[in-house]
Write a protein that holds these residues in place. Structure first.
Motif, short mmCIF file in Angstrom:
data_model
loop_
_atom_site.label_atom_id
_atom_site.label_comp_id
_atom_site.label_asym_id
_atom_site.label_seq_id
_atom_site.Cartn_x
_atom_site.Cartn_y
_atom_site.Cartn_z
N GLU A 284 -6.99 -22.43 -8.43
CA GLU A 284 -7.66 -21.51 -7.50
C GLU A 284 -6.67 -20.63 -6.75
OE1 GLU A 284 -10.59 -23.25 -5.02
OE2 GLU A 284 -11.96 -23.50 -6.69
N GLN A 285 -5.43 -21.10 -6.59
CA GLN A 285 -4.44 -20.31 -5.84
C GLN A 285 -3.43 -19.64 -6.75
OE1 GLN A 285 -5.35 -20.20 -2.82
NE2 GLN A 285 -6.71 -21.94 -2.93
N LYS B 12 -17.14 -14.73 3.55
CA LYS B 12 -16.10 -13.72 3.31
C LYS B 12 -15.82 -13.01 4.63
CE LYS B 12 -15.41 -12.02 -0.80
NZ LYS B 12 -15.75 -11.37 -2.04
N PRO C 264 -5.27 -9.46 -13.96
CA PRO C 264 -4.78 -8.87 -12.70
C PRO C 264 -3.33 -8.38 -12.78
CG PRO C 264 -5.82 -11.00 -12.31
CD PRO C 264 -5.65 -10.86 -13.78
N PHE C 265 -2.61 -8.78 -13.82
CA PHE C 265 -1.19 -8.44 -13.91
C PHE C 265 -0.90 -7.50 -15.09
CE2 PHE C 265 -1.71 -12.64 -12.04
CZ PHE C 265 -1.08 -12.45 -10.82
N SER D 173 -9.53 -8.08 -10.27
CA SER D 173 -9.63 -9.24 -9.36
C SER D 173 -10.78 -9.08 -8.38
CB SER D 173 -8.33 -9.42 -8.58
OG SER D 173 -7.29 -9.73 -9.46
N LYS D 174 -10.96 -7.86 -7.91
CA LYS D 174 -12.01 -7.62 -6.92
C LYS D 174 -13.39 -7.74 -7.58
CE LYS D 174 -12.16 -4.68 -2.85
NZ LYS D 174 -11.61 -3.49 -2.24
N TYR E 239 -6.80 -10.69 3.55
CA TYR E 239 -5.85 -11.48 2.77
C TYR E 239 -6.02 -11.23 1.27
CZ TYR E 239 -4.02 -15.56 0.31
OH TYR E 239 -3.38 -16.37 -0.58
N VAL F 116 -3.32 -17.10 -8.90
CA VAL F 116 -3.14 -15.65 -8.91
C VAL F 116 -2.40 -15.21 -7.64
CG1 VAL F 116 -4.34 -13.43 -8.73
CG2 VAL F 116 -5.12 -15.13 -10.38
N ASP F 117 -2.82 -15.74 -6.49
CA ASP F 117 -2.20 -15.34 -5.22
C ASP F 117 -0.73 -15.73 -5.18
OD1 ASP F 117 -4.87 -14.96 -4.89
OD2 ASP F 117 -5.04 -15.94 -2.96
N ASP G 213 -14.13 -11.39 -8.22
CA ASP G 213 -14.58 -12.09 -7.02
C ASP G 213 -16.03 -11.76 -6.70
OD1 ASP G 213 -12.29 -13.46 -6.61
OD2 ASP G 213 -11.62 -12.33 -4.85
N SER H 142 1.29 -13.56 -7.52
CA SER H 142 1.42 -12.21 -6.94
C SER H 142 2.52 -12.18 -5.89
CB SER H 142 0.11 -11.79 -6.25
OG SER H 142 -0.95 -11.85 -7.15
N LEU I 74 1.32 -4.23 -4.44
CA LEU I 74 2.27 -5.34 -4.35
C LEU I 74 3.03 -5.57 -5.66
CD1 LEU I 74 2.82 -7.18 -1.95
CD2 LEU I 74 1.25 -8.85 -2.91
N LEU I 75 2.37 -5.33 -6.78
CA LEU I 75 3.00 -5.58 -8.07
C LEU I 75 3.83 -4.39 -8.58
CD1 LEU I 75 0.14 -7.45 -9.96
CD2 LEU I 75 2.02 -8.40 -8.63
N ILE J 153 5.95 -12.44 -7.44
CA ILE J 153 6.37 -11.17 -8.07
C ILE J 153 6.77 -10.18 -6.98
CG2 ILE J 153 5.57 -9.19 -9.40
CD1 ILE J 153 3.79 -11.17 -10.99
N ALA J 154 5.92 -10.04 -5.96
CA ALA J 154 6.20 -9.09 -4.88
C ALA J 154 7.48 -9.45 -4.14
CB ALA J 154 5.04 -9.05 -3.91
N PHE K 289 -3.10 -9.97 -1.17
CA PHE K 289 -2.41 -10.91 -2.05
C PHE K 289 -3.16 -11.24 -3.34
CE2 PHE K 289 -0.73 -11.62 2.21
CZ PHE K 289 0.62 -11.41 1.96
N ALA K 290 -4.46 -10.98 -3.38
CA ALA K 290 -5.17 -11.23 -4.64
C ALA K 290 -5.41 -9.93 -5.39
CB ALA K 290 -6.51 -11.92 -4.36
N TYR K 291 -5.69 -8.85 -4.63
CA TYR K 291 -5.94 -7.56 -5.29
C TYR K 291 -4.69 -6.67 -5.27
CZ TYR K 291 -10.61 -9.26 -3.99
OH TYR K 291 -11.71 -10.04 -3.78
N HIS K 292 -3.68 -7.13 -4.56
CA HIS K 292 -2.38 -6.46 -4.51
C HIS K 292 -2.39 -5.10 -3.82
CE1 HIS K 292 -2.47 -8.70 -8.55
NE2 HIS K 292 -2.01 -9.52 -7.64
#
Lengths: 321, 465
Positions: B91-92, A268, B120-121, B425-426, A275, B94-95, B429, B98, A64-65, B101-102, A279-282
């Motif tokens: 909490e939101q 989860k 993450p960026f 990011s993964k 999602y 990063v999403d 989490d 993202s 995504l980025l 940017i996308a 959108f979080a891991y792109h």
């Protein structure tokens, strides 16, 4: 040569070219297509095209980025899908929840419908309205309300339980009680299905009940041998939608946990992981793979369910044969 | 004829509807808030610079008015630049970033933000060096400037540092008849024994109290009805934060990109697990998120005696009046002050780098003293540090030993608790999920869970090899 597909047979999925159209019919057809065009355009560009694109992306490393660095990677995402421990975890979460939530989601509207359909119940309209009302509350607001209700120390449910000397659990932060909590929240919005079931029950010919009574059948027997079989089309409909809904289960756990999946990984769900991937891991490519795998699984389950329908779903058309 | 006319009118109506729809969409992309729309109208000739707040500190409700006032003052003073500030829930954040940017609609400035928020960026940041010709760096330490020099260039100017310490509630210590923990790093506790994790645990047992007034050493202690806890690591977002707070520095990835958990951090997880579920000196998730502990702002509830946190916690620690700060206890003889550092980043995609850098210079220069007070950040500019603590004294008149934080700069955690990891990011989490698990489930085989975590992390790292 001016002709139009004018006869569509649902049974054999064949279009038949049957007649030349008159000027009037052609004009009407043009207008028909014109009025259909917003939907057709919307379907093409907002549904079909994204679906086709997501199928293409599922074979790429689309980030995504970094959208310009997209590369074709063949089946790599699909191979990763079967090796990914987080996919296993999230699929297992969805499956566990399905095992717990599906029976409740199927049985509860039947029971509530039966109660509301009972001739012994006073204030049916009031109860129907009350049971349906939660469905019109915006879901996110309702979730926040439930978050307060299920608070371990000050939530109304635990305060109520404490009055009877029952120590209330930590519904939202205990790995054992989180699923029951989610089911309770889900049941609150059961109004739509309740109405469908109630309508189906009210549509059952009264002669059937009268005949059963003459034969000495009690309430339970008539419920089991008349009501349930006659509403199987609605039960089937609910079953299909519930299966699909559980695999797409997202908003409630996302709002409750802020997308973290806590406690542990217990919330989860597959859709939430999808999602996060996007959108979080792109990883839009991998997320597309997940979406298509989800589609395949849901499609298989739906086909299996449809194939069982002839054994247990009542069909008036079947009787006519 | 009439029908043709009707057809044309309907077609026009439909086209206008489509156009209106498209226009609304485009507008929604360009302006995400009502404020932005107003700003665009009011300042048609000004260059709009979007400032995104929420990836680190800054979007807490108590922080918003101060930032808005500063932006308003800036906008009134400039004819060429208009700052539009966007606050996003942490909490939101990063999403949302993202997606922006996308969607080709990224902001210009992001911050204040630490390493965790920008990991993450990676690779998307503007090299500021070309826009800083003649800039005076003499007010910053060389190490602080160099820490922002990455492969892509100089990605930030030093702005705020947040050493950590142990916040403690003097009233609760007085009530228990206990001496305060030491302010000097490496000093012994008042009884002459070392100020280490074991001593902190001993105090925490005495400071954890149930509704009947029994402390956690009392056999009558009721773990189901605790009203005061001994210790908590405030707003911990995962294993790394929990452990770096009192068990020293570490990471979960080695130099070869393999997942591992050091013996110290395994001991850390076991310590927390015992402290939460057996000793009850650290609140579990139920207590942590309850009203008793101010819904997660635990130390500020007045019901937690000691809390591991950073200088930035002064932002949100306003209810407890009589608090002070002590040195972090040692573990295995090693002293560590877990460090956070914030700055403002600029996305390389900005269409107005010159103007954006003007704003960055203002933020890290002229506006820095006020912004630092809002965020509770110790100035990276050495010239501002004295005034900063003077003003902090005015805000916290009970008398806080700020020297603890200043001295803590000598014991930073290396590697930093916010250091990057593959597939950040993964992995982040997964670490967060693990933390919520051992904070909430009393029936775990914790050693087996640690091994599962390592295995899962390895899979996550391997995805990007």
């Amino acid at each position: 040569m001016s002709t139009l597909f004018s006869d569509f047979s649902l049974k054999n999925f064949k279009f038949k070219r049957t007649e030349r159209l008159t000027k009037l019919a052609k004009r009407e057809a043009r207008w028909g297509l014109f009025f259909l065009s917003p939907w057709l355009i919307g379907f093409l560009f907002l549904t079909l095209l994204p679906m086709v694109m997501s199928l293409y992306y599922s074979f790429t490393n689309y980030d995504l980025l970094h959208p310009n660095d997209i590369q074709w990677i063949g089946l790599k995402n699909y191979i990763q899908f079967f090796k990914d421990p987080i996919i296993r975890t999230s699929a297992l979460v969805s499956l566990k929840f399905a095992i717990l939530a599906l029976p409740v989601g199927i049985i509860q509207p039947i029971i509530m419908g039966a109660v509301l359909n009972s001739r012994h119940l006073m204030g049916k309209r009031l109860f129907t309205t009350l049971f349906y009302m939660p469905s019109i509350v915006p879901l996110v607001s309702a979730i926040y309300i439930w978050q307060g209700m299920l608070n371990a120390r000050l939530g109304w449910i635990n305060v109520f339980l404490e009055r009877f000397g029952i120590p209330g659990p930590d519904w939202l932060n205990d790995t054992t009680y989180i699923y029951p909590a989610l089911i309770i929240i889900g049941l609150w919005g059961v109004g739509d299905m309740l109405l469908f079931h109630l309508a189906a029950m009210q549509g059952i010919p009264t002669e059937l009940y009268e005949a059963a009574r003459v034969d000495g059948a009690g309430w339970l027997t008539t419920f089991r041998h008349i009501t349930i079989p006659m509403i199987t089309p609605i039960i089937f409909y609910n079953l299909i939608l519930s299966f699909i809904g559980i695999f797409e289960y997202f908003i409630i756990p996302f709002v409750l946990t802020g997308g973290t999946g806590r406690p542990g990984d217990t919330t989860k769900f597959f859709a939430m992981q999808l999602y996060k991937e996007a959108f979080a891991y792109h990883n839009m490519g991998y997320a597309s793979t997940m979406a298509w795998m989800l589609f395949v699984v849901v499609m298989i389950i739906t086909i299996v369910l449809f194939s069982t329908a002839k054994f247990w779903v009542y069909s008036a058309a079947g009787e006519e044969k | 004829m009439k029908k043709t006319l009707l057809f044309v009118i309907t077609l026009l109506l439909l086209a206008s509807l489509v156009l209106v729809g498209c226009n609304t969409g485009a507008a929604a992309e360009e302006t995400t808030t009502e404020n932005q729309e107003e700003a665009v109208e009011e300042s048609a000739e000004k260059v709009i610079i979007r400032w995104y707040v929420g990836l680190g500190a800054g979007s807490e409700p108590e922080n918003i008015p101060g930032q808005e006032a500063l932006v308003e003052a800036f906008n009134e003073s400039r004819d060429d630049i208009e700052i539009v500030i966007e606050f996003v829930d942490y909490e939101q954040a990063v999403d949302i970033l993202s997606t922006q940017i996308a969607g080709g609609n990224p902001p210009d400035i992001i911050g204040p933000v630490g390493w965790s928020g920008v990991n993450p960026f990676e690779g998307l940041w503007l090299d500021m060096e070309p826009y800083l010709e003649g800039y005076d760096f003499s007010d910053f330490s060389d190490a602080a400037v160099e820490s922002y020099r990455l492969e892509e260039g100089l990605v930030g100017l030093p702005f705020a540092m947040y050493p950590s310490g142990i916040f403690y509630n003097r009233d609760l210590f007085d009530e228990a008849g206990l001496e305060y923990p030491p302010a000097e790093w490496g000093a012994d506790y008042a009884d002459g024994e070392p100020w280490d994790v074991a001593k902190m645990e001993e105090l925490a047992l005495l400071l954890t109290v149930d509704a009947n007034g029994n402390d956690a050493t009392n056999p009558e202690f009721d773990a189901e009805d605790i009203i005061q806890f001994g210790y908590h690591t405030v707003w911990s977002d995962g294993l790394k934060m929990d452990c770096a707070a009192i068990f020293g520095a570490g990471n979960v990835v080695d130099a070869d990109g393999n997942a591992y958990i050091s013996d110290e951090w395994k001991a850390c997880v076991n310590w927390y697990y015992t402290a939460i579920h057996e000793q009850h000196i650290v609140p579990n998730e139920t207590y942590e998120l309850s009203d008793l502990l101010s819904n997660d702002n635990t130390f500020d509830s007045g019901n937690v005696a000691m809390a591991g946190s950073h200088l930035w916690y002064t932002c949100c620690n306003t209810s407890v009046e009589n608090w002070d700060v002590a040195a972090v206890p040692s573990y295995n003889g090693v002293l560590t002050s877990k460090m956070n550092a914030d700055t403002f980043r600029v996305l390389a995609s900005t269409k107005h780098p010159e103007e954006t850098m003007e704003v960055i210079k203002w933020m890290t220069g002229e506006a820095a003293p006020e912004l630092l007070q809002i965020y509770g950040g110790m100035p990276a500019r050495e010239s501002l540090q004295e005034d900063f603590f003077t003003e902090m004294d005015e805000n916290f008149p009970q008398g806080v030993n700020w020297q603890v934080f200043i001295d803590g700069l000598a014991y930073p955690d290396v590697p930093n608790n916010e250091a990057n990891m593959p597939n950040y990011s993964k992995a982040y989490d997964r670490l967060h999920a693990f933390k919520t698990l051992y904070h909430s489930d009393p029936d775990l085989d914790i050693s087996a869970e640690i091994e599962t975590l390592i295995s899962d992390l390895q899979s996550i790292f391997d995805e990007v090899k």
